[in-house]
Write a protein that holds these residues in place. Structure first.
Motif, short mmCIF file in Angstrom:
data_model
loop_
_atom_site.label_atom_id
_atom_site.label_comp_id
_atom_site.label_asym_id
_atom_site.label_seq_id
_atom_site.Cartn_x
_atom_site.Cartn_y
_atom_site.Cartn_z
N ASN A 168 -31.13 -0.10 59.80
CA ASN A 168 -32.02 -0.51 58.92
C ASN A 168 -31.67 -0.82 57.37
OD1 ASN A 168 -32.97 2.26 58.56
ND2 ASN A 168 -34.42 1.71 57.08
N LEU A 169 -31.19 -1.56 57.19
CA LEU A 169 -30.59 -1.83 55.85
C LEU A 169 -32.46 -3.33 55.02
CD1 LEU A 169 -27.68 -3.26 57.29
CD2 LEU A 169 -28.28 -1.35 55.93
N ASN A 170 -33.73 -2.81 55.63
CA ASN A 170 -34.87 -3.51 55.21
C ASN A 170 -35.51 -3.97 54.22
OD1 ASN A 170 -35.10 -1.69 55.82
ND2 ASN A 170 -37.43 -1.84 56.52
N THR A 171 -34.71 -2.43 53.29
CA THR A 171 -35.34 -1.81 51.76
C THR A 171 -33.86 -2.02 50.77
OG1 THR A 171 -35.61 0.02 51.70
CG2 THR A 171 -37.52 -1.32 52.29
N SER A 172 -33.78 -2.33 49.21
CA SER A 172 -33.24 -1.26 48.64
C SER A 172 -32.70 -0.07 49.07
CB SER A 172 -32.89 -1.99 47.06
OG SER A 172 -33.72 -3.17 47.00
N THR A 173 -33.52 0.53 48.74
CA THR A 173 -33.13 1.81 49.26
C THR A 173 -32.44 2.38 50.68
OG1 THR A 173 -35.16 2.17 47.78
CG2 THR A 173 -34.56 4.30 49.17
N ALA A 174 -32.98 1.76 51.06
CA ALA A 174 -32.65 1.75 52.31
C ALA A 174 -30.70 1.78 52.58
CB ALA A 174 -33.28 1.20 53.84
#
Length: 389
Positions: A168-174
């Motif tokens: 998953n790459l769904n947030t800046s933190t991820a």
């Protein structure tokens, strides 16, 4: 004048140690840019595997991960899936009991992956396996995963680290978590193997020769079980291979507080491992155990976020004090960024990454404060909350 001489001396000493770290990263990042030059031939024999899923409060993800693994294109009689369920809901355990797996329900007072793995090995008793595979409760793999590990094992790879990558790459933190992991893959795994050194372990997507693991897991007790296993392997001069073409998809942390808790645990494990390994350094040097010496060198280095922050601050500070001193620091900062850029795979270089990078200064500050919040962390499990997908 004497003050400037002292500052100049300190500047030189600091630069020397920082340059060693940056040079180390640059060399292995460059080595990691080239592709693996060979692949293992198809195995003639179907070896037997035990697949362990330690699952602590993993109700959201464990069933999906197990269901995915059961789709392996490998004879089902040649592998057993074992889930160690710790503090999961009765409803989750009931669902798992419907699957063709071994479910071990435990309730440790102080939970840790090391305890879960030790209990599983005790429960497996005298079952005959060739290899053991360790996966996290959110990990998924491709249908040919076991066959790829089987191929490597037949060719003599007794310890294997697969390529763990983001699902998953769904947030800046991820995104930053995914980038950090891929940099580690390029430098401490792919780059090391390309230069003939052992890969670093990562905690999941790992495969071990069964007899070795059963004997040695009893010596592991901390929350940094992967680092303890690395020390045991490298002391015994057992090579750790890295299979870049065998992905293990891992859910990346989506929130800043979870990211920082994870890094705090890793920092604590790193310092604990370094403290334990340092007394062995003289013998490792004299016995020419290069892999073990290299591992200690890794643990001595500052975490990358702190290395970036420290090099940037020193570049600015020396510019204000004496611009001539600052030239070498700006060059070092450029080389550091170049090394990190070489280590980031193309699929992660996009607009989302550029946006996520804005968070790096804040994460560096939070990481610095983590240095003072590590007491006791290495002795307990810090649960990483998973999102819904």
């Amino acid at each position: 004048m004497d003050g400037l001489i002292i500052i100049d001396t300190l500047d030189t000493i600091l630069f020397f140690f920082m340059a060693l770290s940056v040079g180390y990263l640059f060399v292995f990042a460059a080595a990691g840019m080239s592709k693996r030059g060979y692949s293992y031939p198809f195995a003639k024999k179907k070896y037997r595997f035990a697949i362990l899923f330690p699952a602590y409060k993993e109700d959201k993800v464990i069933e999906r991960a197990v269901q995915s693994f059961l789709q392996q294109e490998y004879p089902k009689e040649n592998y057993d899936v074992v889930v160690i369920s710790d503090k999961m809901k009765d409803s989750t355990n009931q669902q798992l009991q419907q699957l063709p797996i071994d479910l071990l329900i435990v309730d440790f007072e102080d939970s840790s992956k090391a305890k879960a793995l030790n209990l599983a090995m005790d429960k497996l008793g005298d079952r005959k396996y060739d290899m053991i595979v360790i996966l996290d409760a959110d990990n998924t793999v491709q249908p040919d995963f076991l066959q790829q590990i089987c191929n490597a094992y037949e060719c003599g790879a007794n310890v294997i680290q697969a390529h763990r990558m983001a699902k998953n790459l769904n947030t800046s933190t991820a995104i930053l978590d995914a980038v950090s992991e891929e940099i580690n893959n390029s430098i401490f795994r792919k780059g090391h193997v390309k230069l003939g050194l052992s890969s670093a372990l990562i905690g999941s997507g790992m495969a071990f020769e069964y007899k070795w693991f059963k004997k040695n897991i009893k010596k592991v007790s901390s929350a940094g079980e992967d680092k303890e296993l690395e020390m045991l392997l490298l002391k015994q001069r057992i090579y750790i291979d890295y299979m870049d073409d065998v992905p293990v998809y891992d859910e990346k942390t989506q929130k800043e507080d979870a990211f920082q808790n994870q890094r705090r645990r890793w920092l604590s494990a790193q310092f604990a491992s370094l403290w334990e390994a340092l007394p062995d350094l003289p013998y490792a040097i004299f016995s020419k155990n290069i892999d073990y010496c290299d591992k200690i060198a890794q643990w001595v280095m500052l975490p990358r976020v702190l290395l970036i922050g420290a090099t940037g601050v020193l570049s600015i500070a020396t510019t204000l004090i004496n611009w001539e001193w600052s030239v070498k620091w700006w060059i070092l900062l450029f080389v550091l960024f170049l090394a990190l850029c070489m280590a980031i795979p193309d699929y992660l270089v996009n607009k989302q990454l550029k946006k996520a990078i804005r968070k790096v200064p804040l994460l560096a500050i939070m990481m610095f404060f983590n240095l003072f919040r590590m007491k006791g962390v290495n002795k307990k499990f810090i649960h990483t909350e998973h999102g819904e997908h």
